[in-house]
Design a protein around this motif. Structure first.
Motif, short mmCIF file in Angstrom:
data_model
loop_
_atom_site.label_atom_id
_atom_site.label_comp_id
_atom_site.label_asym_id
_atom_site.label_seq_id
_atom_site.Cartn_x
_atom_site.Cartn_y
_atom_site.Cartn_z
N LEU A 20 0.83 -1.20 0.00
CA LEU A 20 0.00 0.00 0.00
C LEU A 20 0.87 1.26 0.00
O LEU A 20 0.61 2.20 -0.76
CB LEU A 20 -0.92 -0.02 1.22
N LEU A 21 1.91 1.27 0.82
CA LEU A 21 2.80 2.43 0.89
C LEU A 21 3.58 2.61 -0.40
O LEU A 21 3.77 3.74 -0.86
CB LEU A 21 3.74 2.30 2.08
N ARG A 22 4.02 1.52 -1.01
CA ARG A 22 4.73 1.61 -2.29
C ARG A 22 3.82 2.27 -3.33
O ARG A 22 4.25 3.16 -4.06
CB ARG A 22 5.15 0.22 -2.76
N LYS A 23 2.57 1.83 -3.37
CA LYS A 23 1.61 2.41 -4.33
C LYS A 23 1.35 3.88 -4.02
O LYS A 23 1.31 4.71 -4.92
CB LYS A 23 0.31 1.61 -4.28
N ALA A 24 1.17 4.21 -2.76
CA ALA A 24 0.89 5.59 -2.36
C ALA A 24 2.05 6.51 -2.72
O ALA A 24 1.85 7.59 -3.28
CB ALA A 24 0.58 5.66 -0.87
N VAL A 25 3.27 6.08 -2.39
CA VAL A 25 4.44 6.91 -2.67
C VAL A 25 4.63 7.08 -4.17
O VAL A 25 4.95 8.17 -4.65
CB VAL A 25 5.70 6.31 -2.00
N SER A 26 4.40 6.02 -4.94
CA SER A 26 4.57 6.12 -6.40
C SER A 26 3.54 7.08 -7.01
O SER A 26 3.79 7.65 -8.07
CB SER A 26 4.51 4.75 -7.07
#
Length: 144
Positions: A20-26
């Motif tokens: 989820l964090l990877r997607k949010a940051v991207s």
């Protein structure tokens, strides 16, 4: 008003939070993650190791002001006056203090009965205060 979403039936809350964090940051989002000390430690380690070529920049709330301002993800056991109030991810058991300052709140709920029971209490808290709640059932998604 804060958008509230519950992500239910997460087999591994830390691994799910990493994705989820990877997607949010991207997508350019700024995120604060709140949880107990043990869960934060596991998440911190996982963010360094879960994908060898996709580091998710993050820091602890105790970092200096320049690091906090530059980091898209802040890990904390209490939601202080964060440098950004875009997205709050709760891996903890309680309603996070100050959640209403954020544009979005994402509650991650595992498969354990006690986690689900605590999530029901948080759901009721938000619903009683008029927050619209979106439900994402990961079990339904994986069975389709």
């Amino acid at each position: 008003m804060t958008e509230v979403a519950f992500h239910f039936n997460t087999p591994d809350k830390v691994a799910y939070a990493c994705r989820l964090l990877r997607k949010a940051v991207s997508s350019g989002a700024k995120v604060v993650v709140t949880a107990g000390a043990n869960d934060l430690q596991m998440l911190d380690v996982a963010l360094w190791t879960f994908a060898p070529l996709e580091f998710v920049p993050h820091c602890r709330a105790s970092a200096n002001a320049a690091v906090l301002a530059a980091s898209p993800v802040m890990l904390t056991d209490a939601v202080p006056a964060a440098p950004h109030q875009q997205v709050l991810v709760n891996l903890g058991e309680q309603v996070p203090d100050g959640f209403e300052r954020f544009e979005r709140l994402i509650e991650i709920v595992g498969l354990q009965d006690d986690d689900r029971l605590q999530a029901r209490s948080r759901w009721k808290h938000y619903a009683d205060r008029g927050y619209a709640i979106t439900r994402h059932d990961l079990a339904a998604r994986s069975s389709s």
